[in-house]
Scaffold this active site. Structure first.
Site, PDB file in Angstrom:
ATOM      1  N   LYS A 163       0.846  -1.188   0.000  1.00  0.00           N
ATOM      2  CA  LYS A 163       0.000   0.000   0.000  1.00  0.00           C
ATOM      3  C   LYS A 163       0.886   1.244   0.000  1.00  0.00           C
ATOM      4  O   LYS A 163       2.048   1.095   0.362  1.00  0.00           O
ATOM      5  CB  LYS A 163      -0.947  -0.023   1.188  1.00  0.00           C
ATOM      6  CG  LYS A 163      -0.279   0.364   2.514  1.00  0.00           C
ATOM      7  CD  LYS A 163      -1.243   0.223   3.636  1.00  0.00           C
ATOM      8  CE  LYS A 163      -1.524   1.475   4.377  1.00  0.00           C
ATOM      9  NZ  LYS A 163      -0.431   2.145   5.049  1.00  0.00           N
ATOM     10  N   GLU A 231      -2.937   4.193  18.052  1.00  0.00           N
ATOM     11  CA  GLU A 231      -1.473   4.067  18.116  1.00  0.00           C
ATOM     12  C   GLU A 231      -0.932   5.098  19.083  1.00  0.00           C
ATOM     13  O   GLU A 231      -1.480   6.197  19.195  1.00  0.00           O
ATOM     14  CB  GLU A 231      -0.866   4.323  16.740  1.00  0.00           C
ATOM     15  CG  GLU A 231      -1.285   3.321  15.705  1.00  0.00           C
ATOM     16  CD  GLU A 231      -0.526   3.550  14.401  1.00  0.00           C
ATOM     17  OE1 GLU A 231       0.516   2.921  14.209  1.00  0.00           O
ATOM     18  OE2 GLU A 231      -0.977   4.382  13.594  1.00  0.00           O
ATOM     19  N   HIS A 255      -6.729  -0.920   6.347  1.00  0.00           N
ATOM     20  CA  HIS A 255      -6.768  -1.803   7.509  1.00  0.00           C
ATOM     21  C   HIS A 255      -8.167  -1.883   8.144  1.00  0.00           C
ATOM     22  O   HIS A 255      -8.674  -2.963   8.411  1.00  0.00           O
ATOM     23  CB  HIS A 255      -5.774  -1.340   8.578  1.00  0.00           C
ATOM     24  CG  HIS A 255      -4.366  -1.177   8.068  1.00  0.00           C
ATOM     25  ND1 HIS A 255      -3.857  -1.946   7.055  1.00  0.00           N
ATOM     26  CD2 HIS A 255      -3.362  -0.345   8.432  1.00  0.00           C
ATOM     27  CE1 HIS A 255      -2.603  -1.593   6.825  1.00  0.00           C
ATOM     28  NE2 HIS A 255      -2.276  -0.621   7.646  1.00  0.00           N
ATOM     29  N   LYS A 355      -3.170   8.609  15.769  1.00  0.00           N
ATOM     30  CA  LYS A 355      -1.813   8.493  16.296  1.00  0.00           C
ATOM     31  C   LYS A 355      -1.730   9.314  17.573  1.00  0.00           C
ATOM     32  O   LYS A 355      -2.520  10.224  17.794  1.00  0.00           O
ATOM     33  CB  LYS A 355      -0.812   9.006  15.272  1.00  0.00           C
ATOM     34  CG  LYS A 355      -0.774   8.123  14.014  1.00  0.00           C
ATOM     35  CD  LYS A 355       0.535   8.243  13.285  1.00  0.00           C
ATOM     36  CE  LYS A 355       0.570   7.375  12.037  1.00  0.00           C
ATOM     37  NZ  LYS A 355       0.888   5.973  12.279  1.00  0.00           N
TER      38      LYS A 355
HETATM   39  C1  BG6 Z   1       0.814   1.131   8.396  1.00  0.00           C
HETATM   40  C2  BG6 Z   1       0.678   2.619   8.464  1.00  0.00           C
HETATM   41  O1  BG6 Z   1       0.111   0.629   7.286  1.00  0.00           O
HETATM   42  O2  BG6 Z   1       0.271   0.562   9.574  1.00  0.00           O
HETATM   43  C3  BG6 Z   1       1.364   3.168   9.699  1.00  0.00           C
HETATM   44  O3  BG6 Z   1       1.239   3.198   7.295  1.00  0.00           O
HETATM   45  C4  BG6 Z   1       0.864   2.467  10.933  1.00  0.00           C
HETATM   46  O4  BG6 Z   1       1.155   4.570   9.805  1.00  0.00           O
HETATM   47  C5  BG6 Z   1       0.931   0.965  10.758  1.00  0.00           C
HETATM   48  O5  BG6 Z   1       1.672   2.880  12.030  1.00  0.00           O
HETATM   49  C6  BG6 Z   1       0.266   0.247  11.903  1.00  0.00           C
HETATM   50  O6  BG6 Z   1       0.537  -1.120  11.811  1.00  0.00           O
HETATM   51  P1  BG6 Z   1       0.588  -2.030  13.093  1.00  0.00           P
HETATM   52  O7  BG6 Z   1       0.841  -3.400  12.560  1.00  0.00           O
HETATM   53  O8  BG6 Z   1       1.685  -1.503  13.964  1.00  0.00           O
HETATM   54  O9  BG6 Z   1      -0.752  -1.893  13.728  1.00  0.00           O
END
Ligand code: BG6
Length: 504
Positions: A163, A231, A255, A355
């Site tokens: 992506k 996050e 996601h 975030k």
């Molecule tokens: C990525 C995003 O696809 O997913 C990031 O570009 C994000 O910004 C990340 O931090 C989160 O992934 P995970 O696996 O840490 O939840």
């Protein structure tokens, strides 16, 4: 010769899948994703004996690097790597060149031939695009120009693409059209690493391997659904990239909508690539696309200010490297969706992602309706909430069911208690990294956990009105303190329906 007796110890082990002999070509091999995710995942696969001896990695990137330096980079994936990895390192090579230059691809063709002859890799090739998105189309076309898009007899040619897949519905469609000029859809593996997470796949197991949940999984019993992707990190070193993405493109379009489609979909006839993806796309198509004029009522965007996260002072988004001091990019989105189908009519779906929130947590919560009549006096049930089934995708992967129980003692008091399944405790192992699973699937040729062209298009369709409403300078943008659960308007979004965000 007498046939060997069947090995009873091997019974059931045929479910272990190993990559066939082959070459993985990583475009963007000097970059962050290769270094942080792909090489460690490949090393783990090798340690788990899921990669064959006849296996090599060819790194391709613009950065000048020798074969030896690339091999050092591979060795750095894990200083305690096993002998299998050392063997793969020895087989591997690096090509530096422009992604748009035919020489890069003729050099690649030559290397692939040499490796096939030396190792017997059988012309099985997986091309992984871990580059910046601007070069995706060019690399695919250049592979086509030297014929590497077409599998040689007995071999395979697959394109794995990271992506972001386009910036909106239109550009995603344009990218797809270019890819389809060169590769057939069944050769294209669009990655969303969330689909490689064990607990995302566990949504399918929970729903379709159990008789007790599915009958409750509808408007009859569910009041609403909440999806949270929170996050604690900020944009880290990706300010430049993030400025042109924002949370809607970065997390929601892919996601969140992927996890949601698994939650909403109908039971597939079979748990295979077509069965699952057909149902996912049907579910996504039932999500009501918000009208442009409605966007302010159903969606909130916001950007983090400075604050405190996990005990440390952190700067605001506009102070981050690579970010404009007047940036209008959102780092938080809250959204209310509805679904027009028999199962979900009238059940709101609340989504939030951001975030610099107080806690790293991804979960899907199904909040059930309250009991029709509470027979206890109100004061006996102050600690009682409606039942909830929470699928915790990360961290502490597991599933929790909230229900009411009597508090021990003379008085008849009820309050919430949790029935908890924890992945780590039940299986005594942590789920493996998503990239491990997805890399192996791509090399084996199983597209179930990759996103099909029609899914990408439908997902962009859902968020497109938000992109349109938020384009340009005047779009509303709230602020929220780092370390808080988001801006006030996001609370209002859910509170005016008489509901509340969960505290995960
Ligand atoms: C990525 C995003 O696809 O997913 C990031 O570009 C994000 O910004 C990340 O931090 C989160 O992934 P995970 O696996 O840490 O939840």
């Amino acid at each position: 010769m007498t046939a060997l007796p069947a090995n009873v110890l091997a019974e059931g082990l045929e479910t272990v899948r190993r990559a066939p002999p082959g070459v993985l070509v990583v475009f963007g091999a000097s970059g962050d994703l290769t270094h942080r995710k792909l090489l460690p995942a490949l090393e783990h696969l090798s340690r788990r004996r899921l990669l064959p001896a006849a296996f090599a990695i060819i790194g391709v990137a613009r950065t000048e690097m020798s074969d030896a330096a690339f091999r050092d980079l591979m060795a750095g994936a894990d200083p305690d790597a096993g002998p299998g990895w050392a063997e793969i390192i020895k087989n591997s090579a690096y090509i530096s060149g422009e992604y748009s230059h035919p020489d890069t691809f003729t050099a690649l063709q030559g290397r692939l031939k040499e490796i096939d002859e030396a190792l017997g890799t059988g012309a099985n090739r997986t091309y992984y695009l871990a580059t910046i998105p601007e070069v995706f189309a060019g690399v695919a076309q250049a592979l086509g120009q030297v014929g590497l898009n077409r599998p040689e007899p007995g071999g395979s040619a697959r394109l794995v693409i990271e992506k972001p897949f386009g910036r909106d519905r239109k550009t995603a469609g344009e990218l797809d059209a270019v890819l389809h000029e060169v590769f057939d859809e069944d050769q294209i593996y669009r990655i969303d690493h969330y689909l490689g997470k064990e607990t995302v796949q566990n949504v399918l197991a929970l729903r379709f391997a159990n008789a007790i949940f599915e009958p409750l999984w509808s408007r009859n019993y569910i009041d609403h659904v909440q999806v949270t992707v929170a996050e604690t990190i900020g944009v880290e070193k990706r300010g430049d990239f993030y400025e042109s993405a924002g949370a809607l493109r970065d997390i929601v379009q892919n996601h969140v909508l992927q996890v949601l489609s698994l939650t909403l979909m109908e039971p597939p006839g079979s748990i295979d690539a077509q069965g699952i993806r057909d149902e996912k796309v049907k579910a996504l198509r039932s999500v009501v696309v918000p009208k442009l004029a409605d966007v302010p009522n159903v969606a909130v965007r916001a950007q983090y200010d400075s604050g405190w996260v996990e005990g440390s002072a952190v700067p605001g988004y506009r102070q981050e490297d690579g970010v404009s001091p007047t940036s209008q990019t959102e780092t938080y989105v809250a959204l209310k969706l509805s679904v027009d189908n028999w199962r979900w009519a009238g059940v709101p779906i609340y989504i939030r992602t951001g975030k610099r929130l107080p806690k790293r947590v991804t979960e899907v919560a199904l909040q059930f309706k309250a009991v029709p009549h509470l027979a206890f006096p109100k004061q006996a049930a102050t600690g009682l909430n409606p039942n909830a089934l929470v699928m915790r995708i990360q961290p502490d992967e597991g599933v929790t069911l909230r229900f009411g129980a009597k508090v021990p003692g003379q008085a008849f008091m009820v309050r919430d208690v949790l029935m908890d399944f924890s992945y780590g405790a039940a299986f005594l192992e942590e789920p493996s990294d998503a990239y491990e699973r997805l890399l192996l699937d791509a090399m084996v040729g199983d597209p179930t956990l990759f996103i099909r062209s029609d899914e990408v298009d439908t997902a962009w369709g859902v968020v497109q009105p938000l992109l349109d409403a938020w384009a340009g300078q005047g779009a509303p943008l709230s602020g929220y303190a780092s370390g808080s659960w988001g801006p006030r308007p996001a609370e209002t979004l859910i509170e005016r329906d008489g509901r509340q965000w969960r505290t995960p």
